[in-house]
Design an enzyme around this catalytic site. Structure first.
Site, PDB file in Angstrom:
ATOM      1  N   HIS A  95       0.864  -1.198   0.000  1.00  0.00           N
ATOM      2  CA  HIS A  95       0.000   0.000   0.000  1.00  0.00           C
ATOM      3  C   HIS A  95       0.898   1.244   0.000  1.00  0.00           C
ATOM      4  CE1 HIS A  95      -2.882   3.006   1.316  1.00  0.00           C
ATOM      5  NE2 HIS A  95      -3.842   2.164   0.953  1.00  0.00           N
ATOM      6  N   GLU A 164      -4.016   2.176  -7.344  1.00  0.00           N
ATOM      7  CA  GLU A 164      -4.381   3.236  -6.417  1.00  0.00           C
ATOM      8  C   GLU A 164      -3.495   4.463  -6.662  1.00  0.00           C
ATOM      9  OE1 GLU A 164      -6.552   1.598  -2.787  1.00  0.00           O
ATOM     10  OE2 GLU A 164      -4.445   1.615  -2.286  1.00  0.00           O
TER      11      GLU A 164
END
Ligand code: PEP
Length: 250
Positions: A95, A164
């Protein structure tokens, strides 16, 4: 496939309320969407897992991170521990918050991908560019470098990529769906041509997805679902997003 990333949020009351409002809103137990998952903070695995069982819900539990191969790693959770709990199918890896706050580079992230693959935990590898890289037209170059982690790996058919864009996370800004679709196709092509077994991964979009914009992403050919942060903290809103995916069925 729709995954809730609760990040560093939640408490026992929130979890109880989350499931009450999810149950009130969800149609058909979200059954047609494929995978619905929640990645809670690890301290709340049990609460979340018990709620899922108690309410007979079709929701998987995911982890937000995993230890690399070293066991000299204070605070981390190893693949063996996760396997012992038997409840984890998916793990978010790489992430952007881990890349920036914990300095995780491609080597560290690749080590974590290996840990997942050897333990039958399906990785959700996050990739994405900064706003500046986006403005400079470097999105594909950056993503290709982040995806090089998977080069020459025998990945599973459940290995998933989450696109993302960093500038879209928690900001309310998003790329237009046509651009997201184009990047997702690029990701699928790159992974398919570079992995040993020519596996085409599922690709999720993440970055300010809400019940208001989810449909526009889900209608795009190469968008297989979403990784959702802020909007997943409400059981009702998360259920609404699952219902939208269910109704579109592509
Ligand atoms: C995330 O951090 O993975 C994310 C997608 O966050 P948000 O939905 O809040 O932008």
């Amino acid at each position: 496939m729709i995954i809730a990333n609760w990040k560093c949020n939640g408490n026992k009351t929130m979890i109880k309320d989350w499931f009450i409002s999810y149950l009130n809103k969800i149609k058909n137990n979200g059954i047609d969407v494929g995978t619905v998952g929640i990645a809670p903070p690890s301290i709340f695995f049990n609460e979340v897992f018990n709620q899922i069982k108690k309410n007979n819900l079709d929701i998987l539990t995911c982890t937000q991170d995993i230890a690399g191969s070293s066991r000299k790693c204070t605070g981390a959770i190893s693949s063996e521990m996760l396997q012992k709990i038997h409840a984890f199918s998916f793990c978010i890896v790489g992430h952007s918050e881990r890349r920036t706050l914990y300095n995780e580079d491609n080597n560290i992230i690749q080590d974590k991908i290996f840990e997942c693959l050897k333990s039958d935990i399906n990785p959700i590898l996050c990739v994405g560019e900064t706003e500046e890289e986006n403005k400079l037209g470097k999105t594909e170059e950056i993503i290709q470098d982040q995806l090089s982690i998977l080069n020459n790996l025998d990945i599973t058919d459940k290995t998933t990529i989450a696109y993302e864009p960093i500038w879209a996370i928690g900001t309310g800004k998003t790329p237009v769906p046509t651009k997201v679709n184009q990047i997702h196709k690029f990701i699928k092509d790159v992974v398919q041509s570079n992995s040993i077994n020519q596996q085409k991964p599922k690709v999720l979009y993440g970055g300010s997805v809400t019940e208001k914009n989810a449909e526009s992403f889900f209608r795009s050919e190469h968008v297989d679902g979403a990784l959702i942060g802020g909007a997943s903290l409400s059981g009702a809103i998360f259920a609404e997003i699952v219902n939208i995916k269910n109704e579109i069925k592509i």
